[in-house]
Every structure is written in C-alpha cells, then in structure tokens.
Design a protein around this motif. Structure first.
Motif, PDB file in Angstrom:
ATOM      1  N   GLU A 386     -23.590  -7.412  86.159  1.00 40.96           N
ATOM      2  CA  GLU A 386     -23.424  -8.566  85.269  1.00 40.96           C
ATOM      3  C   GLU A 386     -24.001  -8.301  83.887  1.00 40.96           C
ATOM      4  O   GLU A 386     -23.334  -8.511  82.866  1.00 40.96           O
ATOM      5  CB  GLU A 386     -24.082  -9.801  85.879  1.00 40.96           C
ATOM      6  CG  GLU A 386     -23.976 -11.043  85.014  1.00 40.96           C
ATOM      7  CD  GLU A 386     -24.643 -12.256  85.629  1.00 40.96           C
ATOM      8  OE1 GLU A 386     -24.851 -13.241  84.892  1.00 40.96           O
ATOM      9  OE2 GLU A 386     -24.950 -12.230  86.832  1.00 40.96           O
ATOM     10  N   THR A 387     -25.239  -7.822  83.833  1.00 38.46           N
ATOM     11  CA  THR A 387     -25.890  -7.657  82.532  1.00 38.46           C
ATOM     12  C   THR A 387     -25.292  -6.511  81.723  1.00 38.46           C
ATOM     13  O   THR A 387     -25.390  -6.498  80.496  1.00 38.46           O
ATOM     14  CB  THR A 387     -27.398  -7.419  82.707  1.00 38.46           C
ATOM     15  OG1 THR A 387     -27.604  -6.290  83.576  1.00 38.46           O
ATOM     16  CG2 THR A 387     -28.066  -8.648  83.323  1.00 38.46           C
ATOM     17  N   GLU A 392     -17.433  -8.705  83.922  1.00 39.16           N
ATOM     18  CA  GLU A 392     -16.474  -9.568  83.234  1.00 39.16           C
ATOM     19  C   GLU A 392     -15.036  -9.092  83.371  1.00 39.16           C
ATOM     20  O   GLU A 392     -14.142  -9.905  83.662  1.00 39.16           O
ATOM     21  CB  GLU A 392     -16.871  -9.701  81.762  1.00 39.16           C
ATOM     22  CG  GLU A 392     -18.150 -10.500  81.547  1.00 39.16           C
ATOM     23  CD  GLU A 392     -18.422 -10.750  80.077  1.00 39.16           C
ATOM     24  OE1 GLU A 392     -17.469 -10.674  79.280  1.00 39.16           O
ATOM     25  OE2 GLU A 392     -19.573 -11.023  79.736  1.00 39.16           O
ATOM     26  N   ARG A 401     -15.768 -15.246  91.715  1.00 39.47           N
ATOM     27  CA  ARG A 401     -17.174 -14.810  91.729  1.00 39.47           C
ATOM     28  C   ARG A 401     -17.682 -14.596  93.146  1.00 39.47           C
ATOM     29  O   ARG A 401     -18.462 -13.667  93.402  1.00 39.47           O
ATOM     30  CB  ARG A 401     -18.047 -15.846  91.015  1.00 39.47           C
ATOM     31  CG  ARG A 401     -17.773 -15.975  89.535  1.00 39.47           C
ATOM     32  CD  ARG A 401     -18.851 -16.823  88.877  1.00 39.47           C
ATOM     33  NE  ARG A 401     -18.530 -17.068  87.475  1.00 39.47           N
ATOM     34  CZ  ARG A 401     -19.358 -17.641  86.612  1.00 39.47           C
ATOM     35  NH1 ARG A 401     -20.560 -18.028  87.017  1.00 39.47           N
ATOM     36  NH2 ARG A 401     -18.993 -17.827  85.367  1.00 39.47           N
ATOM     37  N   SER A 463     -30.729 -17.329  87.859  1.00 38.43           N
ATOM     38  CA  SER A 463     -30.751 -16.785  86.501  1.00 38.43           C
ATOM     39  C   SER A 463     -30.949 -15.276  86.559  1.00 38.43           C
ATOM     40  O   SER A 463     -31.784 -14.794  87.342  1.00 38.43           O
ATOM     41  CB  SER A 463     -31.872 -17.410  85.674  1.00 38.43           C
ATOM     42  OG  SER A 463     -32.024 -16.746  84.432  1.00 38.43           O
ATOM     43  N   ARG A 534     -22.007 -19.359  91.195  1.00 35.47           N
ATOM     44  CA  ARG A 534     -20.658 -19.858  90.932  1.00 35.47           C
ATOM     45  C   ARG A 534     -20.623 -20.854  89.783  1.00 35.47           C
ATOM     46  O   ARG A 534     -19.620 -20.943  89.062  1.00 35.47           O
ATOM     47  CB  ARG A 534     -20.111 -20.509  92.204  1.00 35.47           C
ATOM     48  CG  ARG A 534     -18.662 -20.948  92.106  1.00 35.47           C
ATOM     49  CD  ARG A 534     -18.207 -21.567  93.413  1.00 35.47           C
ATOM     50  NE  ARG A 534     -16.811 -21.948  93.357  1.00 35.47           N
ATOM     51  CZ  ARG A 534     -16.184 -22.588  94.327  1.00 35.47           C
ATOM     52  NH1 ARG A 534     -16.833 -22.912  95.443  1.00 35.47           N
ATOM     53  NH2 ARG A 534     -14.909 -22.921  94.207  1.00 35.47           N
ATOM     54  N   HIS A 535     -21.717 -21.579  89.580  1.00 34.09           N
ATOM     55  CA  HIS A 535     -21.695 -22.669  88.602  1.00 34.09           C
ATOM     56  C   HIS A 535     -22.413 -22.358  87.299  1.00 34.09           C
ATOM     57  O   HIS A 535     -22.407 -23.189  86.388  1.00 34.09           O
ATOM     58  CB  HIS A 535     -22.308 -23.935  89.226  1.00 34.09           C
ATOM     59  CG  HIS A 535     -21.471 -24.542  90.311  1.00 34.09           C
ATOM     60  ND1 HIS A 535     -21.685 -24.272  91.647  1.00 34.09           N
ATOM     61  CD2 HIS A 535     -20.395 -25.370  90.247  1.00 34.09           C
ATOM     62  CE1 HIS A 535     -20.800 -24.940  92.367  1.00 34.09           C
ATOM     63  NE2 HIS A 535     -20.005 -25.609  91.555  1.00 34.09           N
ATOM     64  N   ARG A 536     -23.043 -21.196  87.170  1.00 36.98           N
ATOM     65  CA  ARG A 536     -23.721 -20.891  85.907  1.00 36.98           C
ATOM     66  C   ARG A 536     -22.881 -19.939  85.069  1.00 36.98           C
ATOM     67  O   ARG A 536     -21.911 -19.339  85.549  1.00 36.98           O
ATOM     68  CB  ARG A 536     -25.099 -20.284  86.153  1.00 36.98           C
ATOM     69  CG  ARG A 536     -25.094 -18.891  86.776  1.00 36.98           C
ATOM     70  CD  ARG A 536     -26.463 -18.282  86.707  1.00 36.98           C
ATOM     71  NE  ARG A 536     -26.572 -17.021  87.431  1.00 36.98           N
ATOM     72  CZ  ARG A 536     -26.165 -15.849  86.959  1.00 36.98           C
ATOM     73  NH1 ARG A 536     -25.602 -15.763  85.769  1.00 36.98           N
ATOM     74  NH2 ARG A 536     -26.316 -14.752  87.691  1.00 36.98           N
ATOM     75  N   ASP A 537     -23.262 -19.785  83.805  1.00 37.43           N
ATOM     76  CA  ASP A 537     -22.573 -18.853  82.921  1.00 37.43           C
ATOM     77  C   ASP A 537     -23.010 -17.430  83.218  1.00 37.43           C
ATOM     78  O   ASP A 537     -24.164 -17.181  83.594  1.00 37.43           O
ATOM     79  CB  ASP A 537     -22.875 -19.181  81.450  1.00 37.43           C
ATOM     80  CG  ASP A 537     -22.283 -20.517  81.031  1.00 37.43           C
ATOM     81  OD1 ASP A 537     -21.267 -20.916  81.638  1.00 37.43           O
ATOM     82  OD2 ASP A 537     -22.832 -21.142  80.108  1.00 37.43           O
ATOM     83  N   LEU A 538     -22.092 -16.491  83.043  1.00 37.56           N
ATOM     84  CA  LEU A 538     -22.440 -15.085  83.173  1.00 37.56           C
ATOM     85  C   LEU A 538     -23.209 -14.622  81.942  1.00 37.56           C
ATOM     86  O   LEU A 538     -23.037 -15.159  80.849  1.00 37.56           O
ATOM     87  CB  LEU A 538     -21.192 -14.221  83.343  1.00 37.56           C
ATOM     88  CG  LEU A 538     -20.437 -14.351  84.667  1.00 37.56           C
ATOM     89  CD1 LEU A 538     -19.243 -13.405  84.660  1.00 37.56           C
ATOM     90  CD2 LEU A 538     -21.338 -14.029  85.853  1.00 37.56           C
ATOM     91  N   THR A 539     -24.037 -13.619  82.150  1.00 38.87           N
ATOM     92  CA  THR A 539     -24.833 -13.054  81.061  1.00 38.87           C
ATOM     93  C   THR A 539     -24.483 -11.590  80.928  1.00 38.87           C
ATOM     94  O   THR A 539     -24.345 -10.876  81.920  1.00 38.87           O
ATOM     95  CB  THR A 539     -26.339 -13.189  81.345  1.00 38.87           C
ATOM     96  OG1 THR A 539     -26.655 -14.568  81.499  1.00 38.87           O
ATOM     97  CG2 THR A 539     -27.149 -12.610  80.200  1.00 38.87           C
ATOM     98  N   SER A 540     -24.348 -11.126  79.704  1.00 39.64           N
ATOM     99  CA  SER A 540     -24.115  -9.697  79.468  1.00 39.64           C
ATOM    100  C   SER A 540     -25.034  -9.229  78.362  1.00 39.64           C
ATOM    101  O   SER A 540     -25.304  -9.955  77.409  1.00 39.64           O
ATOM    102  CB  SER A 540     -22.656  -9.425  79.083  1.00 39.64           C
ATOM    103  OG  SER A 540     -22.325 -10.093  77.887  1.00 39.64           O
TER     104      SER A 540
END
Length: 541
Positions: A386-387, A392, A401, A463, A534-540
């Motif tokens: 993800e990071t 994505e 997801r 998170s 499933r309900h949070r935003d992805l982080t990159s």
C-alpha cells in the motif's frame, strides 16, 4: 608556489565534495530515529532483558561449583548442545551467561540492524520517498550514512545496557561482551547496506542479508559441534564465531574486536562505493521478468508469487530447528541431572508431564513464538504494497480490497501452519519418535500465532501508521515467552501472552476452551481489520 596553490585548491575541492555528499545526514538521522522510536526500543529491550536476566537464572540453575563443573563436562561431550549454544570457556557466572545467550544476542542484534538499514535505504527508494528527499539539499550518500548511524545508535545503546547490567560480574568481560554484540550487529548492518545497493527490492535485500546471517549461524554450529574450544575453521568463518572467540569472562582476546572492526569498515566502504555508482531506484542485480500474466490472474496467486521465497526460507529454517531440538531431547535428562532449579524452569515453560515432554513442549513453544514474527512480517506485506503505491494499480482493476487483502492473509495464515507442520517433521526426524504427538503440539501453537497476526491485520486496517506497532506486540510476546519462565514471573504477566493459555503438549491433557477462545478472537480481530481497511482511504508514499 603555483603548484602548491593548485594542490591546496584540489584538496579543498575534494573535502568540499565529500562534505556535500553527506549534506543533510544529521536531519535524516533525527528523522530515522523518530520513525523508529517504537521499533528500535522494543528490539533493544527484548535483547537486553534476555541478556541481563540470565545471571540470576544461571545462579539459580548452577549455583555450586560442582553443578557448573558437571555442566562443562556435559557440554564437552555433547556435540549437539555445542552446535545449538556454543562451547563453554569458563565456570564463572559471567562466562556461563555469555555462553548461554551470546550467540542469540548477537544474532538478534544482527536482525535489528538489517531491518533498520534496509528500512531507511532500499525501502525509501522503493516507495519513491528517497527521490523526493534527494531533490532537496541532501548529499548522495547522506541516506546511507544516516541509516548506518541509526543502526550504530541502536547497537551502541544495547552495548551500554549490556556493559552496565553485567559490570557486577566483571567490567572487562562485560565490556568485551557488549562491544562484541554491537560489533556483530554492525557487521550485518553494513552487509544489509551492500544488499540494499545490489537489489531493487527491499524484501530481497532483507532476505539475502538474513540468509547470510543464517549461514553464519550454520557455520558456527558446524564448527562448534566439531570442536570444544571454538578453534574450528568453520567457527572462524562466522562473525558469530568471532564473538565466541572473543571469550568474555575467560581471558578476553581483545584482538578479535579488530576482526569485527575490519569487517564493518570494508563492508561500509563497499556499500559507499556502490551507492556512488548507481542512480536512485536502480540496482546492480537485474530484476527478472515476471511469469506470464495468466499465472497471476488472482490476488492469491500474486500474493504467493511475492511471498513464496519467504515461506520457503522459513520452512527450511524451522525444519532444521526441529531436527536440532529433537536431537537434543534424549540428552536433556542427563544434562539437567539432579539440578532441581533447571527442571523447574523447563517445567514452567513446558508443563509438569515429565522432563522429556516438558522440554519438547518448551521447544515447540519457542518455535511458535518465532513463528509469530513470520506472520507479522507476512501480514505487513499489505502495508508495504500500500505505502509503495503498488496496491493502487491492482485495485484500479476488477479486484476489491477484500480479495486483495485476502490473498496476502491466506499466505500469512496458511504459511504459519505450513512452517509449524514442517517443524513437527523436523522434531520427528531429530527425536526419532512418532510424528502424531509432535504434530499435535506444533499445530496447537497456531491459535496463538494467528491471534498475533490478526492484531497486525487490525492495526493496518485502522491506519498504515499503526501497522509497524505490530512488531512491538510480537516483541513483547517474545519477551514474555523467553524471559518470563526463567524469572518465575507472576502468572498474570505470563497470561498477557496468548501462548500462555495453550495446553503444554506433548504430555499435558488437551483443554479446548482456551483454544476456541483464541480462534474466536482471531476471527473477530481479522474481520474488524478488514472492515476498517475497506472503509478508509489508501495511503501511498
């Protein structure tokens, strides 16, 4: 005069160039220490407590000169135990402490160092953050320098704790041991720095460095099994063997520290030379093309492709560990002899069903604790994907997801079952007894292992910033399992670990309610983690 002036200008230019290549090192060092403010203290605490609690354990187990003399005789005549722990060079409490934990403390310092260095070098390049940092007023070699200094700080703090904690046994021996452990840690820190330059993947850099560490352990074990005084050439080929031959508390050989210093200096020089010869994000070893796309048609297939090397490495390691521990079982009764304190520690770890079954149960539990590290690393592949931004493009297609995460979790949970199954095969080979009881004992560790993994799922789901805290959880459980029984810790402390609620097989009576409770908690925490993901935003990045 003109020639002298040109020479002076050339010297100043060279110094200025070297200074520019290190510009920003201090800022990056502070940032690295801030990022690792949880991980590094936990790993140091686990290592330091393992070392500093051992003198009391040795005193309780081998309090008299006769008991210590009998132990040395057993070690001189038992090649398997020497391969596992190493030879004994003295009968003082300090010497026996170094004998009992020296190899493992050095190996743990090496693991900590390689994780730190790869995290702040190749991980940064893989995620794209290094390119952003390099666009500022940061020198070409600043990131590598900051990573090595971070590892140096970690090993320095560990050395200080060891020296302070063991000074009562003799300051010279404590200083030699502390410097030796820190030196071994830095050998593998600089080895990780080289691997980070050679490979394009942080996962491969960690795997190759860990393989070198494993090879060092095997070389030392082979050498020690063949010699009672650490003089085998195989022992001298291993940095772990160098720590042995430093001989803290047994007429220290201070010159051995020069070997460690030379290895660190040479490997650091190689790493600096390599980093100056490549572009950010590039590597010296070419990346092999992947298989045809049809073989990666599912999220599970992709997860297997990414993690199959890790699963294979852990499987081999657990099989060998099972063979070694199983081979030691027949001699454990003779080793303990009439030592009631040692028997009590083994029984606290493995139950009251007899020394042999208690030893097997305690060794199986040890492997279960180590398997918790595997499942955390496997689950946190989600965090890395993800990071780094690789998740994505996958999720932009017809992959949800939950399917994406489920592929990695399948490898994590099934992989932990596989390595425990293979460990049982190793125990059966080494011990030469029926597979059934040993298989049941190994597989019984899975509810506790899976619970640790489900906590990692929950933390990542809440998170990405919380995900690395899973290492702190695994480290705390490892500390309780390793140190708690030796210190006769209160039951309320031992119960903080899920492994403390499992029946002590083989030998004990099966008790299903705690197992079912652990499995239920695993299901609940995993479900909660996936729902949060499933309900949070992805982080990159």
């Amino acid at each position: 005069m003109a020639r002298t002036a040109r020479t002076a200008r050339t010297a100043r230019t060279g110094r200025t160039g070297r200074t520019r290549q290190l510009a920003g090192t201090g800022t990056l060092l502070r940032f690295a220490l801030r990022r690792d403010r949880v991980m590094i203290p936990v790993w140091i605490a686990v290592n330091a407590l393992m070392v500093l609690t051992m003198p009391n354990t040795i005193t309780s187990m081998y309090g008299t000169s006769a008991e210590r003399a009998d132990l040395i005789h057993q070690m001189d005549t038992n090649a398997s135990l020497r391969a596992l722990i190493g030879p004994v060079f003295g009968d003082s409490i300090g010497a026996l402490t170094v004998w009992r934990v020296g190899v493992y403390a050095a190996a743990l310092a090496g693991v900590t160092a390689l994780l730190v260095v790869v995290r702040h070098t190749r991980d940064e390049e893989e995620s794209g953050r290094q390119e952003l940092v390099a666009s500022g007023m940061v020198g070409r070699r600043a990131s590598l320098t900051a990573a090595l200094l971070t590892a140096g700080v970690a090993n320095g703090v560990l050395a200080l704790l060891i020296v302070a904690g063991l000074a009562g046994q003799g300051i010279a021996g404590a200083l030699a041991f502390g410097l030796g452990v820190a030196g071994v840690g830095m050998v593998f820190a600089t080895m990780a720095a080289i691997m980070a330059q050679l490979t394009e993947s942080a996962r491969l850099a960690r795997g190759l460095t860990a393989a070198v560490l494993g090879a060092a352990f095997v070389l030392r074990a082979a050498g020690d099994s063949a010699s009672t005084d650490g003089s085998s050439i195989l022992t001298w080929l291993s940095p772990l063997g160098w720590l042995e031959n430093l001989r803290p508390y047994a007429n220290e050989r201070w010159w051995v520290l020069l070997l460690l210093a030379a290895a660190v200096a040479i490997q650091a020089a190689v790493a600096y030379e390599l980093t100056g010869r490549r572009d950010v994000g590039m590597s010296f070893l070419p990346t092999r093309p992947g298989p045809p796309s049809g073989r990666l048609a599912t999220a599970g297939a992709l997860a297997w492709r990414l993690q199959r090397g890790t699963v294979l490495g852990w499987s081999i390691g657990f099989f060998l560990a099972g063979v070694v521990y199983g081979g030691l079982t027949d001699g454990v009764v003779d080793l303990l002899g009439d030592n009631e304190s040692a028997r009590q520690i083994i029984e606290r770890m493995g139950g009251q069903s007899g020394v042999t079954d208690a030893f097997l149960a305690s060794m199986v539990s040890m492997l279960g604790l180590i398997a918790a590290l595997y499942i955390v690393a496997s689950v946190l592949r989600l965090h890395g994907e993800e990071t780094s931004g690789r998740a994505e493009p996958i999720l932009a297609n017809a992959v949800g997801r939950l399917r994406w995460a489920g592929g990695h979790l399948l490898i994590a949970y099934a992989g932990s079952a596989l390595i425990m199954l293979i460990a049982a095969l190793g125990f059966a080979v080494g011990y030469g007894q029926d597979l059934g009881p040993l298989l049941a004992a190994c597989l019984l560790q899975l509810p506790a292992i899976w619970l640790i993994g489900s906590l990692a799922v929950l933390l990542h789901g809440l998170s990405p910033r919380l995900a690395p805290s899973a290492w702190a959880v695994a480290g705390a459980v490892l500390l309780i399992g390793w140190v708690g029984p030796a210190l006769d810790a209160p039951q309320i402390v031992l119960d903080l670990s899920p492994f403390g609620h499992l029946p002590k097989l083989p030998g004990a009576t099966m008790n299903w309610p705690p197992v079912l409770i652990l499995l239920t908690l695993t299901a609940l925490l995993t479900t909660a983690g996936l729902a949060s993901l499933r309900h949070r935003d992805l982080t990159s990045g």
